[in-house]
Design a protein around this motif. Structure first.
Motif, PDB file in Angstrom:
ATOM      1  N   VAL A   1       0.858  -1.188   0.000  1.00  0.00           N
ATOM      2  CA  VAL A   1       0.000   0.000   0.000  1.00  0.00           C
ATOM      3  C   VAL A   1       0.888   1.230   0.000  1.00  0.00           C
TER       4      VAL A   1
ATOM      5  N   MET B   1      -2.258   0.346  -4.374  1.00  0.00           N
ATOM      6  CA  MET B   1      -2.571  -0.773  -3.494  1.00  0.00           C
ATOM      7  C   MET B   1      -2.741  -2.023  -4.341  1.00  0.00           C
TER       8      MET B   1
ATOM      9  N   LEU C   1      -3.995  -2.176   5.215  1.00  0.00           N
ATOM     10  CA  LEU C   1      -4.501  -0.829   4.970  1.00  0.00           C
ATOM     11  C   LEU C   1      -4.722  -0.080   6.276  1.00  0.00           C
TER      12      LEU C   1
END
Length: 562
Positions: free
Chosen positions: A239, A251, A402
């Motif tokens: 990411v 990503m 994330l």
């Protein structure tokens, strides 16, 4: 007998004539009603049956002609668009000879020459699909057959020019061009689906621009795929976030899938590990544990903690992977990645303080963003002192990469938590929705430690250093749980990096699932695989992101302070 005459007879005669006339009028009226009733009934029947056939076809036409907006990257490169395809349909009520029609269709499509197709063509249906998305050559061949009741509809088919590269962001659609994953599903859920159901969808939608940079995305895809092969890992992901806006610039995850073939997405191995999976993130969590300790005021960067031996708590003993077996300063605890020292820092803050801090920086909730595929964290059921210690170095709590990137961005950007987004967002817009979760001074101290970890002898982040780009970083090597126990030979490795460290612009997180040594005799720690992979990525994407290299003495004051 005399004939009846007189007034009575004449009145009776008039009544008889009137009755006859009324009877004839009633009979005539009944005939008219019968005739026109029959006509009206037939018209009603035709209105119910024949037009229904055209309505069904019309609905199909409306459904397939509904277009989707193009999806673009931040620089205007097309990530998803519609292309036109012909699809073959039949109106069985208009097929003159189902047997002959079936035989003729089989000359172009052998799989249509079946009894099942023949029976469908012999039915009284108004409309049915025979073959979706045929080629121009196949369309010409069927057209040349001239079969009554067989026709074509032009459908919109989604096309993804970059294929697998951006699949986990764009997502994909089903055969009816409806979004079922990623941004495609998000825009359907937000507004496009409602427009299509209302018959108001058009072919003139404005393109939708994402925060993704296709160039960065291609580098991520290339490097994590290569790393997965180089270290024979089970999977990998990465990411890249703008720490000042929360924009996800890139990503990806591997193994991946082809969005033109959505069936591949059903394979569990091809899941989106960047946002839809959770992991124990290992020592990357020491970024949060150290920031928590410093921000609480209960620990100073000049403090030291005893790491001469293991930390025994709750009947368990916590040890260091490469212990120094001495008292360590806070910077040393960080760069040597000491579990013992980090655990002692966490105990100074306490269980309640740790939970409050992790909640504050977003690690105990589902990440608030647009992508549908977002996993919830797995939290400890009971938060004992032992859990407080293990969570401080990334065990006993599972979060998505994330989420880790989001929280780490807050630590690096001055202490502002900004929800990640896959759409463009300005710094001003980010300030309006950002939430302060750390002191500015804490963020500055953490940037110091992150850079020190890359520069200092023995620092775990040295393998990610790229001259000129002032990278700060932290490794994470977590043993994976197998059959309820931590495995000594299966690891989940990660490296979190930010650059340029003196004024952070971007944050990168790289993860490798179950990597192996590059060659016999080498360890399989994050510093040996995730770190170098992160360095390779930064070296390639920094020029694309207009991060200019510096080769002055910017790091001299930092090393002197150390």
């Amino acid at each position: 007998m005399a004939a009846a005459t007189g007034p009575e007879f004449r009145a009776s005669a008039r009544r008889g004539a009137g009755d006859t006339m009324r009877g004839r009028l009633i009979l005539a009226s009944a005939c008219f009603v019968l005739v026109y009733g029959t006509i009206i009934g037939r018209l009603v029947q035709m209105g119910v049956s024949l037009p229904q056939e055209s309505v069904t076809l019309g609905n199909a036409q409306a459904a397939v002609s509904a277009a989707r907006p193009d999806i673009l990257d931040r620089n205007g490169e097309i990530l998803a668009t519609d292309i036109k395809f012909a699809s073959l349909y039949a109106e069985p009520r208009r097929v003159v000879d189902p047997d002959e029609a079936t035989e003729q269709l089989a000359t172009v499509f052998p799989d249509l020459g079946t009894d099942a197709v023949r029976q469908r063509l012999a039915s009284k249906q108004g409309f049915l699909w025979l073959k979706r998305e045929i080629t121009p050559a196949q369309q010409a061949a069927v057209h040349a057959l001239g079969i009554p009741g067989i026709g074509f509809l032009t459908e919109n088919k989604r096309f993804y020019p970059s294929g697998r590269t951006v699949a986990f962001v764009t997502g994909h659609v089903n055969i009816d061009n409806q979004g079922i994953a990623g941004v495609e599903k998000y825009i359907d859920d937000q507004w496009l689906g409602d427009l299509q159901r209302a018959g108001m969808a058009s072919n003139n939608f404005e393109p939708i621009k994402l925060s993704i940079d296709l160039r960065v995305q291609q580098v991520l895809h290339d490097e994590i795929t290569a790393a997965m092969q180089r270290y024979t890992a089970k999977a990998s992901a990465a990411v890249v976030m703008n720490v000042k806006t929360g924009e996800v610039v890139g990503m990806t995850s591997a193994p991946d899938y082809d969005p033109m073939n959505p069936a591949e997405a059903l394979d569990p191995n091809n899941m989106n590990r960047a946002s839809a999976a959770v992991y124990e993130m290992g020592s990357t969590f020491k970024v949060f544990a150290t920031a928590m300790a410093l921000d609480s005021g209960k620990v100073s960067i000049t403090d030291s903690f005893d790491a001469t031996r293991g930390l025994t708590i709750g009947g368990f003993t916590i040890n260091d992977f490469h212990g120094k077996h001495r008292v360590l300063s806070v910077p040393e605890i960080f760069i040597y990645s000491s579990n013992v020292g980090t655990g002692r820092e966490a105990l100074k803050v306490g269980s309640q303080g740790q939970q409050e801090f992790l909640k504050r920086i977003g690690l105990m909730d589902k990440v608030p963003t647009e992508l549908p595929e977002i996993a919830r964290p797995i939290l400890p059921k009971r938060w004992s002192d032992l859990v407080t210690v293990t969570v401080s170095f990334g065990h006993g709590i599972s979060v998505s990469p994330l989420a880790t990137a989001m929280a780490a961005s807050a630590v690096m950007n001055g202490g502002i938590l900004i929800p990640p987004t896959f759409f463009p967002r300005s710094e001003e817009e980010a300030r309006l929705i950002g939430k302060r979760v750390l002191k500015q001074s804490t963020s500055e101290q953490m940037r110091y430690l992150m850079r020190l970890n890359v520069l200092a002898p023995g620092g775990s982040g040295k393998s990610a250093d790229i001259p000129g780009y002032r990278i700060g970083g932290k490794t994470g090597t977590a043993e994976k749980v197998e059959n309820g126990r931590y495995s000594s030979n299966k690891r989940f490795n990660a490296f979190v990096a930010t650059f340029p460290i003196d004024d952070p612009q971007y944050l990168l997180l790289v993860v490798l699932d179950e990597p192996n040594p590059e060659r016999p005799g080498l360890p399989a720690t994050a510093g040996m695989n995730a770190g170098p992979t992160a360095g390779n990525i930064v070296g390639r994407i920094a020029p694309m992101l207009n991060v200019e290299p510096r080769f002055d003495d910017v790091d001299v004051p930092l090393m002197a302070a150390y």
